[in-house]
Design a protein around this motif. Structure first.
Motif, PDB file in Angstrom:
ATOM      1  N   LEU A   1      21.917 -17.447 -38.010  1.00  0.00           N
ATOM      2  CA  LEU A   1      21.282 -18.054 -36.502  1.00  0.00           C
ATOM      3  C   LEU A   1      19.795 -18.082 -36.476  1.00  0.00           C
ATOM      4  CD1 LEU A   1      23.867 -16.953 -33.926  1.00  0.00           C
ATOM      5  CD2 LEU A   1      23.601 -19.076 -34.804  1.00  0.00           C
ATOM      6  N   MET A   2      19.249 -18.984 -35.742  1.00  0.00           N
ATOM      7  CA  MET A   2      17.857 -18.559 -35.630  1.00  0.00           C
ATOM      8  C   MET A   2      17.561 -17.674 -34.236  1.00  0.00           C
ATOM      9  SD  MET A   2      15.778 -20.727 -37.226  1.00  0.00           S
ATOM     10  CE  MET A   2      16.096 -22.462 -38.472  1.00  0.00           C
ATOM     11  N   GLY A   3      16.588 -16.937 -34.514  1.00  0.00           N
ATOM     12  CA  GLY A   3      16.357 -15.931 -33.462  1.00  0.00           C
ATOM     13  C   GLY A   3      17.450 -14.880 -33.442  1.00  0.00           C
ATOM     14  N   LEU A   4      17.144 -13.854 -32.640  1.00  0.00           N
ATOM     15  CA  LEU A   4      17.813 -12.607 -32.482  1.00  0.00           C
ATOM     16  C   LEU A   4      18.572 -12.571 -30.936  1.00  0.00           C
ATOM     17  CD1 LEU A   4      15.331 -10.249 -34.054  1.00  0.00           C
ATOM     18  CD2 LEU A   4      17.504 -10.984 -35.107  1.00  0.00           C
ATOM     19  N   VAL A   5      19.560 -12.061 -30.792  1.00  0.00           N
ATOM     20  CA  VAL A   5      20.194 -11.702 -29.833  1.00  0.00           C
ATOM     21  C   VAL A   5      19.471 -10.771 -28.571  1.00  0.00           C
ATOM     22  CG1 VAL A   5      22.503 -11.268 -28.413  1.00  0.00           C
ATOM     23  CG2 VAL A   5      22.700 -12.487 -30.357  1.00  0.00           C
ATOM     24  N   THR A   6      19.082 -11.201 -27.670  1.00  0.00           N
ATOM     25  CA  THR A   6      18.446 -10.098 -26.709  1.00  0.00           C
ATOM     26  C   THR A   6      19.325  -9.617 -25.631  1.00  0.00           C
ATOM     27  OG1 THR A   6      17.610 -12.063 -25.455  1.00  0.00           O
ATOM     28  CG2 THR A   6      16.194 -11.301 -27.042  1.00  0.00           C
ATOM     29  N   ASN A   7      20.333 -10.309 -25.441  1.00  0.00           N
ATOM     30  CA  ASN A   7      21.219  -9.935 -24.360  1.00  0.00           C
ATOM     31  C   ASN A   7      22.566 -10.636 -24.201  1.00  0.00           C
ATOM     32  OD1 ASN A   7      21.709  -8.219 -21.998  1.00  0.00           O
ATOM     33  ND2 ASN A   7      19.942  -8.301 -21.516  1.00  0.00           N
TER      34      ASN A   7
ATOM     35  N   THR B   1       9.514 -22.477 -20.756  1.00  0.00           N
ATOM     36  CA  THR B   1       9.041 -21.531 -19.916  1.00  0.00           C
ATOM     37  C   THR B   1      10.317 -21.522 -18.828  1.00  0.00           C
ATOM     38  OG1 THR B   1       7.554 -20.553 -18.385  1.00  0.00           O
ATOM     39  CG2 THR B   1       7.810 -22.962 -18.319  1.00  0.00           C
ATOM     40  N   PRO B   2      10.869 -20.496 -18.529  1.00  0.00           N
ATOM     41  CA  PRO B   2      10.152 -19.015 -18.969  1.00  0.00           C
ATOM     42  C   PRO B   2      10.933 -18.676 -20.351  1.00  0.00           C
ATOM     43  CG  PRO B   2      12.086 -18.764 -17.405  1.00  0.00           C
ATOM     44  CD  PRO B   2      11.834 -20.085 -17.562  1.00  0.00           C
ATOM     45  N   ARG B   3      10.461 -17.397 -20.712  1.00  0.00           N
ATOM     46  CA  ARG B   3      11.042 -16.893 -21.931  1.00  0.00           C
ATOM     47  C   ARG B   3      12.177 -15.785 -21.431  1.00  0.00           C
ATOM     48  NH1 ARG B   3       9.851 -11.602 -23.883  1.00  0.00           N
ATOM     49  NH2 ARG B   3       8.023 -11.675 -22.995  1.00  0.00           N
ATOM     50  N   VAL B   4      13.470 -16.375 -21.399  1.00  0.00           N
ATOM     51  CA  VAL B   4      14.459 -15.785 -20.725  1.00  0.00           C
ATOM     52  C   VAL B   4      15.019 -14.329 -21.662  1.00  0.00           C
ATOM     53  CG1 VAL B   4      16.933 -15.823 -20.034  1.00  0.00           C
ATOM     54  CG2 VAL B   4      15.506 -17.840 -19.828  1.00  0.00           C
ATOM     55  N   ILE B   5      15.045 -13.218 -20.742  1.00  0.00           N
ATOM     56  CA  ILE B   5      15.157 -11.975 -21.376  1.00  0.00           C
ATOM     57  C   ILE B   5      16.658 -11.477 -21.023  1.00  0.00           C
ATOM     58  CG2 ILE B   5      14.513  -9.394 -21.547  1.00  0.00           C
ATOM     59  CD1 ILE B   5      11.871 -10.992 -20.914  1.00  0.00           C
ATOM     60  N   ASP B   6      17.033 -11.715 -19.769  1.00  0.00           N
ATOM     61  CA  ASP B   6      18.279 -11.233 -19.204  1.00  0.00           C
ATOM     62  C   ASP B   6      19.196 -12.319 -18.401  1.00  0.00           C
ATOM     63  OD1 ASP B   6      20.476  -9.574 -18.995  1.00  0.00           O
ATOM     64  OD2 ASP B   6      19.446  -7.964 -17.844  1.00  0.00           O
ATOM     65  N   ALA B   7      20.226 -12.205 -18.162  1.00  0.00           N
ATOM     66  CA  ALA B   7      21.107 -12.960 -17.280  1.00  0.00           C
ATOM     67  C   ALA B   7      22.247 -12.357 -16.488  1.00  0.00           C
ATOM     68  CB  ALA B   7      21.718 -13.894 -18.167  1.00  0.00           C
ATOM     69  N   GLN B   8      22.738 -12.772 -15.376  1.00  0.00           N
ATOM     70  CA  GLN B   8      23.747 -12.528 -14.930  1.00  0.00           C
ATOM     71  C   GLN B   8      24.716 -13.329 -14.433  1.00  0.00           C
ATOM     72  OE1 GLN B   8      24.978  -9.775 -14.402  1.00  0.00           O
ATOM     73  NE2 GLN B   8      23.593  -7.934 -13.757  1.00  0.00           N
ATOM     74  N   LEU B   9      26.043 -13.245 -14.579  1.00  0.00           N
ATOM     75  CA  LEU B   9      27.029 -14.232 -14.215  1.00  0.00           C
ATOM     76  C   LEU B   9      28.154 -13.581 -13.407  1.00  0.00           C
ATOM     77  CD1 LEU B   9      28.507 -16.963 -15.074  1.00  0.00           C
ATOM     78  CD2 LEU B   9      29.500 -15.812 -16.901  1.00  0.00           C
ATOM     79  N   TYR B  10      28.136 -14.620 -12.245  1.00  0.00           N
ATOM     80  CA  TYR B  10      29.179 -14.214 -11.220  1.00  0.00           C
ATOM     81  C   TYR B  10      30.267 -15.235 -11.021  1.00  0.00           C
ATOM     82  CZ  TYR B  10      25.462 -10.897  -9.747  1.00  0.00           C
ATOM     83  OH  TYR B  10      24.589  -9.703  -9.617  1.00  0.00           O
ATOM     84  N   PRO B  11      31.340 -14.591 -10.426  1.00  0.00           N
ATOM     85  CA  PRO B  11      32.503 -15.697 -10.126  1.00  0.00           C
ATOM     86  C   PRO B  11      32.179 -16.985  -9.394  1.00  0.00           C
ATOM     87  CG  PRO B  11      33.262 -13.668  -9.778  1.00  0.00           C
ATOM     88  CD  PRO B  11      32.036 -13.509  -9.921  1.00  0.00           C
ATOM     89  N   GLY B  12      32.463 -17.994  -9.593  1.00  0.00           N
ATOM     90  CA  GLY B  12      32.096 -19.200  -8.635  1.00  0.00           C
ATOM     91  C   GLY B  12      32.169 -20.425  -9.486  1.00  0.00           C
TER      92      GLY B  12
ATOM     93  N   VAL C   1      21.975 -14.592 -24.571  1.00  0.00           N
ATOM     94  CA  VAL C   1      20.563 -14.715 -24.639  1.00  0.00           C
ATOM     95  C   VAL C   1      19.890 -14.663 -25.944  1.00  0.00           C
ATOM     96  CG1 VAL C   1      18.351 -14.477 -23.333  1.00  0.00           C
ATOM     97  CG2 VAL C   1      20.428 -14.023 -22.055  1.00  0.00           C
ATOM     98  N   MET C   2      19.240 -15.609 -26.341  1.00  0.00           N
ATOM     99  CA  MET C   2      18.578 -15.649 -27.848  1.00  0.00           C
ATOM    100  C   MET C   2      17.110 -15.748 -27.606  1.00  0.00           C
ATOM    101  SD  MET C   2      21.094 -15.576 -30.062  1.00  0.00           S
ATOM    102  CE  MET C   2      20.445 -16.054 -31.562  1.00  0.00           C
ATOM    103  N   GLY C   3      16.340 -15.038 -28.355  1.00  0.00           N
ATOM    104  CA  GLY C   3      14.947 -14.788 -28.436  1.00  0.00           C
ATOM    105  C   GLY C   3      14.362 -15.206 -29.653  1.00  0.00           C
ATOM    106  N   PHE C   4      13.099 -15.961 -29.697  1.00  0.00           N
ATOM    107  CA  PHE C   4      12.658 -16.622 -30.991  1.00  0.00           C
ATOM    108  C   PHE C   4      11.124 -15.988 -31.033  1.00  0.00           C
ATOM    109  CE2 PHE C   4      15.660 -19.573 -29.092  1.00  0.00           C
ATOM    110  CZ  PHE C   4      16.746 -19.574 -30.144  1.00  0.00           C
TER     111      PHE C   4
END
Length: 378
Positions: free
Chosen positions: A250-256, A296-307, A267-270
């Motif tokens: 894959l392109m990039g590396l998994v950051t989260n 933009t932005p350079r996403v670094i983290d994420a949170q997923l909630y029910p819904g 989340v993938m970073g390049f």
């Protein structure tokens, strides 16, 4: 119960009615604070770990921050080693990986006891390194847990982290161990777990330039073509009794990686030359598809909630590079359909080079000594 009710009310508010406000800010003359990890095992109890650096003497003081009232007040405690990551099983029991060991707390992070030493690197690998291997841990109960790290490290414990044994499946994927690391581990329930990592050997002809950060040679970095790296995925469906592994170029590396039930986000970073600084992928019903990509932005983290309700946290790149030595503005996006993203209001003072998110309440910590919370606008 009341805190949970208030959280549900905040999540239900439209983005225009909410704001990310700074709940803690280390603002001392001639000192700066780096927060390396953040955990909120419940809405009331939160723990952040990191280090304070004296700009004059260069001395480092390793510290933790704890709250027992939902972030209204924070207490600072000294740590005896530099913290890499933390994991909490519940309100009280937690583990911390540091540069020189694994530590355990029964007091919600107010005190820590060292229970095992760090893993030493294999000296037979080239290039030789002195950096300890273990990066983070995940526990299924008080005794049974796993750790991941550099040089294709996956280890398992059945005594709460006091002793560890290697997991044989870690060595199965392709990739030179010297340039391969498992960086993230997460269990979606008591049985199913995922470990991800990457393998990225230096390119032929790099020579000494391989060690030069992109921000020191931006022209070269911007012209450096992004090439596929080897992404490692190791999974279990029986609490680690057996593991299956695969590799994907894959392109990039998994950051989260984040999961809520069977639904997850990657989340993938390049690197600097890639058109996009990051991408976010959704995993659901056995399928994986991209849900976010922008300059933009350079996403670094994420949170997923029910819904569902999703938050992406990152940093606005400074200059033309995807990453830089200087902090950029903290940016947080939200969505309830994975396709329409809203740029949320964030305190103007919030800047960082990296961020980390935590739940079940909605929190973000920065590597510049700030902790932000999502609150209704007043």
């Amino acid at each position: 119960m009341m805190k949970t009710f208030l959280l549900c009310c905040v999540l239900a508010l439209p983005a225009a009615a909410q704001k990310w406000t700074i709940q803690y800010f280390f603002d001392e003359m001639k000192q700066e604070m780096e927060i390396t990890d953040l955990a909120f095992p419940s809405a009331q109890r939160g723990i952040a770990v990191g280090a304070i650096y004296d700009k004059v003497s260069g001395r480092e003081k390793d510290v933790s921050l704890t709250t027992s009232d939902g972030g209204l007040h924070w207490s600072m405690q000294a740590l005896k080693d530099y913290p890499r990551s933390i994991f909490f099983l519940n309100d009280s029991l937690g583990w911390m990986v540091t540069d020189h060991g694994v530590w355990f707390t029964e007091e919600s992070g107010r005190s820590w006891k060292k229970i095992s030493e760090q893993l030493r690197p294999d000296k037979n690998l080239e290039p030789e390194t002195t950096i300890a291997l273990l990066l983070r841990v995940w526990f299924l109960d008080e005794k049974h847990g796993f750790g991941v790290g550099l040089q294709k490290t996956i280890i398992e414990t059945n005594d709460g982290g006091r002793t560890w044994a290697p997991v044989a499946a870690a060595a199965e994927p392709a990739g030179n161990p010297a340039y391969t690391a498992y960086t993230r581990i997460i269990f979606t329930d008591a049985k199913r777990g995922v470990i991800v990592g990457g393998s990225q050997p230096p390119r032929r002809g790099d020579g000494f330039r391989a060690a030069i950060p992109a921000w020191m040679d931006p022209e070269r970095a911007s012209k450096r073509k992004e090439v596929p790296t080897l992404t490692l995925v190791t999974q279990t469906a029986n609490a680690g009794a057996t593991w299956t592994s695969e590799t994907v170029p894959l392109m990039g590396l998994v950051t989260n990686v984040r999961f809520t039930g069977l639904e997850g986000l990657i989340v993938m970073g390049f690197n600097e030359s890639f058109e996009w600084p990051s991408e976010v992928y959704r995993m659901a019903d056995g399928n994986t598809g991209r849900v976010f990509r922008d300059k933009t932005p350079r996403v670094i983290d994420a949170q997923l909630y029910p819904g569902p309700h999703v938050y992406l946290a990152g940093v606005e790149p400074t200059g033309k590079m995807n990453s830089a030595a200087l902090p950029g503005k903290v940016k947080i996006l939200e969505s309830d359909d994975f396709s329409t993203w809203t740029d949320m209001a964030v305190d103007y003072k919030a800047v960082a080079k990296s961020v980390v998110m935590a739940g079940p309440d909605v929190w973000v910590a920065t590597d510049t000594g700030m902790i932000l919370h999502l609150t209704p606008k007043r």
